[in-house]
Design a protein around this motif. Structure first.
Motif, PDB file in Angstrom:
ATOM      1  N   ALA A   1      20.445  -6.101  11.137  1.00 49.03           N
ATOM      2  CA  ALA A   1      19.148  -5.430  11.059  1.00 49.03           C
ATOM      3  C   ALA A   1      18.091  -6.483  11.369  1.00 49.03           C
ATOM      4  O   ALA A   1      18.360  -7.677  11.274  1.00 49.03           O
ATOM      5  CB  ALA A   1      18.927  -4.822   9.680  1.00 49.03           C
TER       6      ALA A   1
ATOM      7  N   ASP B   1      11.100   0.424   8.878  1.00 51.41           N
ATOM      8  CA  ASP B   1      11.431  -0.252  10.140  1.00 51.41           C
ATOM      9  C   ASP B   1      11.117  -1.731  10.035  1.00 51.41           C
ATOM     10  O   ASP B   1       9.996  -2.153  10.264  1.00 51.41           O
ATOM     11  CB  ASP B   1      10.634   0.394  11.274  1.00 51.41           C
ATOM     12  CG  ASP B   1      10.971  -0.179  12.633  1.00 51.41           C
ATOM     13  OD1 ASP B   1      11.989  -0.879  12.758  1.00 51.41           O
ATOM     14  OD2 ASP B   1      10.196   0.065  13.575  1.00 51.41           O
ATOM     15  N   ASP B   2      12.061  -2.551   9.726  1.00 53.74           N
ATOM     16  CA  ASP B   2      13.457  -2.231   9.517  1.00 53.74           C
ATOM     17  C   ASP B   2      13.916  -2.800   8.183  1.00 53.74           C
ATOM     18  O   ASP B   2      15.066  -3.176   8.015  1.00 53.74           O
ATOM     19  CB  ASP B   2      14.277  -2.806  10.678  1.00 53.74           C
ATOM     20  CG  ASP B   2      15.735  -2.360  10.701  1.00 53.74           C
ATOM     21  OD1 ASP B   2      16.036  -1.273  10.182  1.00 53.74           O
ATOM     22  OD2 ASP B   2      16.570  -3.092  11.234  1.00 53.74           O
TER      23      ASP B   2
ATOM     24  N   GLY C   1      16.756  -1.194   6.768  1.00 48.80           N
ATOM     25  CA  GLY C   1      17.973  -1.634   7.443  1.00 48.80           C
ATOM     26  C   GLY C   1      18.505  -2.927   6.851  1.00 48.80           C
ATOM     27  O   GLY C   1      19.719  -3.083   6.647  1.00 48.80           O
TER      28      GLY C   1
ATOM     29  N   VAL D   1      21.599  -1.844  12.817  1.00 44.98           N
ATOM     30  CA  VAL D   1      21.137  -0.846  11.849  1.00 44.98           C
ATOM     31  C   VAL D   1      19.619  -0.776  11.950  1.00 44.98           C
ATOM     32  O   VAL D   1      18.912  -1.725  11.610  1.00 44.98           O
ATOM     33  CB  VAL D   1      21.581  -1.214  10.419  1.00 44.98           C
ATOM     34  CG1 VAL D   1      21.081  -0.159   9.427  1.00 44.98           C
ATOM     35  CG2 VAL D   1      23.103  -1.339  10.344  1.00 44.98           C
ATOM     36  N   ASP D   2      19.131   0.344  12.440  1.00 48.47           N
ATOM     37  CA  ASP D   2      17.693   0.513  12.685  1.00 48.47           C
ATOM     38  C   ASP D   2      17.412   2.006  12.659  1.00 48.47           C
ATOM     39  O   ASP D   2      18.170   2.794  13.231  1.00 48.47           O
ATOM     40  CB  ASP D   2      17.324  -0.092  14.045  1.00 48.47           C
ATOM     41  CG  ASP D   2      15.850  -0.444  14.170  1.00 48.47           C
ATOM     42  OD1 ASP D   2      15.058  -0.008  13.315  1.00 48.47           O
ATOM     43  OD2 ASP D   2      15.489  -1.154  15.120  1.00 48.47           O
TER      44      ASP D   2
ATOM     45  N   HIS E   1      16.592   5.696  10.421  1.00 53.72           N
ATOM     46  CA  HIS E   1      17.112   6.302   9.192  1.00 53.72           C
ATOM     47  C   HIS E   1      18.055   7.445   9.549  1.00 53.72           C
ATOM     48  O   HIS E   1      18.372   7.675  10.718  1.00 53.72           O
ATOM     49  CB  HIS E   1      15.962   6.789   8.304  1.00 53.72           C
ATOM     50  CG  HIS E   1      14.964   7.657   9.030  1.00 53.72           C
ATOM     51  ND1 HIS E   1      15.177   8.986   9.273  1.00 53.72           N
ATOM     52  CD2 HIS E   1      13.746   7.358   9.566  1.00 53.72           C
ATOM     53  CE1 HIS E   1      14.135   9.490   9.913  1.00 53.72           C
ATOM     54  NE2 HIS E   1      13.252   8.525  10.116  1.00 53.72           N
TER      55      HIS E   1
ATOM     56  N   THR F   1      23.623   1.426  17.855  1.00 60.28           N
ATOM     57  CA  THR F   1      22.599   1.325  16.819  1.00 60.28           C
ATOM     58  C   THR F   1      22.661   2.596  15.993  1.00 60.28           C
ATOM     59  O   THR F   1      22.644   3.703  16.544  1.00 60.28           O
ATOM     60  CB  THR F   1      21.192   1.170  17.415  1.00 60.28           C
ATOM     61  OG1 THR F   1      21.146  -0.032  18.191  1.00 60.28           O
ATOM     62  CG2 THR F   1      20.136   1.098  16.325  1.00 60.28           C
TER      63      THR F   1
ATOM     64  N   GLY G   1      21.478   4.554  12.036  1.00 62.67           N
ATOM     65  CA  GLY G   1      20.470   4.547  10.993  1.00 62.67           C
ATOM     66  C   GLY G   1      21.007   4.054   9.661  1.00 62.67           C
ATOM     67  O   GLY G   1      22.216   3.913   9.460  1.00 62.67           O
ATOM     68  N   SER G   2      20.080   3.842   8.728  1.00 62.06           N
ATOM     69  CA  SER G   2      20.430   3.276   7.428  1.00 62.06           C
ATOM     70  C   SER G   2      20.476   4.309   6.315  1.00 62.06           C
ATOM     71  O   SER G   2      20.607   3.970   5.148  1.00 62.06           O
ATOM     72  CB  SER G   2      19.409   2.192   7.054  1.00 62.06           C
ATOM     73  OG  SER G   2      18.101   2.733   7.014  1.00 62.06           O
TER      74      SER G   2
END
Length: 443
Positions: free
Chosen positions: A132, A160-161, A164, A220-221, A223, A402, A404-405
């Motif tokens: 992240a 952001d981020d 992450g 990881v970026d 949601h 990539t 989401g978290s």
């Protein structure tokens, strides 16, 4: 985003497979003209289903939920450490300390202040990165104090981020507390320079010649648990500056005027780029910022603009770039031809951003696994193009996505950014499952 007619879960597909009536699970891929349907191979459906039900993985899932108060505190703490572009050091040091406390085998900051936390695998024959980014878009002096209204957290950069970062950290904590060992080495990374003029400098450094060997890359970026970015949206960014002697608007009349050249360059470029971008893979262009001049009664000594161009096609990106270069030189020549006295106008064309394009095919195991995990968690997997840290490994042909978290959020890049822990633990499960499928669980 278009909804599918019928959502599928892995449990549904497994049941259908046993009955011999399974239909393929489909993921959406946003294409230029339509939304394509991409099937998930049943091998990866079965793989994720088996992995997700292993006792140690189920234990880690519970740990993620138990850790939610700590994860929230980590998010608040990191968000309130300013991390403007090119000034990520304070947050990097704090993140490195958290990674050490979480149990990584070794933690260090590299030459550009990326945080790297290595967790050794049983064989170590391959290396999987989970990353992240440390930086936010907000300049020094921005109020980054987290404010809570109900269950929602508000602060610039909270989603952001920074979310992450905390998701990657909590996945490491969960693996440690559940005693899960991977076969591959895992590098947990907090990267600098993802935003704006940072130009992906942190990940570019990771993939430098003689850098660490990286076999798979999970960024990881964002949601949620549906989106999967497997196509890199490339971009070229320029700062173009016309320069002349400058002088009084009456007394020096007849010398070259940088504003005249800049106006011509913009007009020529946008006219040609408009025609160029009306067909083919989506390609965009924008003159985003212009400046120069000192007074209404002074001929300026300089005039400048910043230009952004984007496409997932390297060829189309190169094509619109060529139009910009031609427009600038045409404007320079024409403005110099108009002068009545004094020296010629000059121009400096400086590239300030270069994000490569690329694509990882949906049939590649990492993409298939990410789709299968989303479906297992009863979310509709959706394939996207985007401009993220994964652009670098994608362009180099390294399997990369990539994702989401978890949770939900909004207002990214604004002072009213927010994040809500709406089943955020599912995002952590998703990261862990994709990682374990890619890195392998040691027997």
């Amino acid at each position: 985003m278009h909804s599918m007619n019928r959502p599928f879960t892995i449990a549904m597909v497994a049941s259908a497979l046993m009955a011999g009536t399974a239909q393929p699970i489909l993921a959406q891929e946003e294409a230029d003209d339509a939304t394509e349907k991409v099937a998930i191979d049943k091998r990866y459906v079965n793989e994720i289903n088996a992995l997700a039900t292993r006792p140690a993985v189920l234990k880690a899932n519970q740990i993620f939920m138990d850790l939610e108060p700590q994860t929230k505190q980590d998010l608040i703490r990191l968000t309130e450490i300013p991390s403007p572009p090119f000034k990520e050091m304070e947050r990097a040091k704090a993140y490195a300390a958290l990674m050490r406390e979480a149990g990584a085998d070794s933690v260090w900051l590299d030459e550009v202040s990326n945080v790297l936390a290595k967790r050794k695998g049983k064989s170590g024959k391959k290396t999987v990165v989970v990353e992240a980014h440390l930086d936010t878009v907000f300049p020094a002096g921005t109020d980054v104090k987290v404010r809570q209204k109900g269950d929602t957290l508000y602060a610039p950069g909270v989603g952001d981020d920074t979310r992450g970062l905390t998701a990657v950290l909590t996945v490491l904590r969960g693996l440690e507390k559940a005693n899960i060992e991977t076969d591959a080495d895992v590098l947990f990374v907090g990267a600098v320079g993802e935003e704006g003029l940072g130009d992906l400098r942190g990940v570019k450094h990771l993939f430098r010649p003689n850098g660490p060997k990286i076999d798979s890359y999970i960024a990881v970026d964002g949601h949620g648990i549906s989106s999967i970015t497997h196509r890199g949206l490339g971009s070229h960014r320029y700062r173009i500056t016309f320069r002349g002697p400058g002088g009084h608007s009456y007394g020096a009349f007849g010398i070259v005027n940088p504003h005249g050249a800049l106006g011509k360059a913009i007009a020529y470029f946008t006219a040609d780029a408009d025609q160029f971008t009306k067909q083919g893979i989506k390609t965009t262009y924008s003159v985003g910022v212009i400046g120069g001049g000192t007074s209404v009664n002074a001929i300026p000594y300089e005039s400048w603009m910043e230009v952004d161009m984007r496409s997932e096609s390297p060829e189309r990106l190169a094509g619109v770039d060529k139009l910009l270069q031609a427009a600038v030189q045409r404007a320079l020549k024409e403005e110099n031809a108009m002068k009545r006295s004094g020296p010629d106008l000059t121009v400096e064309v400086k590239m300030v951003g270069d994000r490569p394009s690329g694509r990882i095919e949906p049939t590649v195991p990492l993409v298939q696994r990410a789709m299968a995990v989303s479906s297992y968690l009863q979310a509709e997997p959706a394939l996207h193009v985007g401009s993220t840290n994964a652009n670098i490994p994608i362009a180099k042909g390294v399997p990369s996505v990539t994702i989401g978290s978890g949770g939900t959020g909004g207002g990214a890049h604004s002072l009213k950014e927010w994040w809500l822990n709406d089943k955020g633990h599912l995002g952590l499960q998703r990261i862990m499952l994709v990682l374990l499928a890619e890195a392998g669980m040691a027997k």
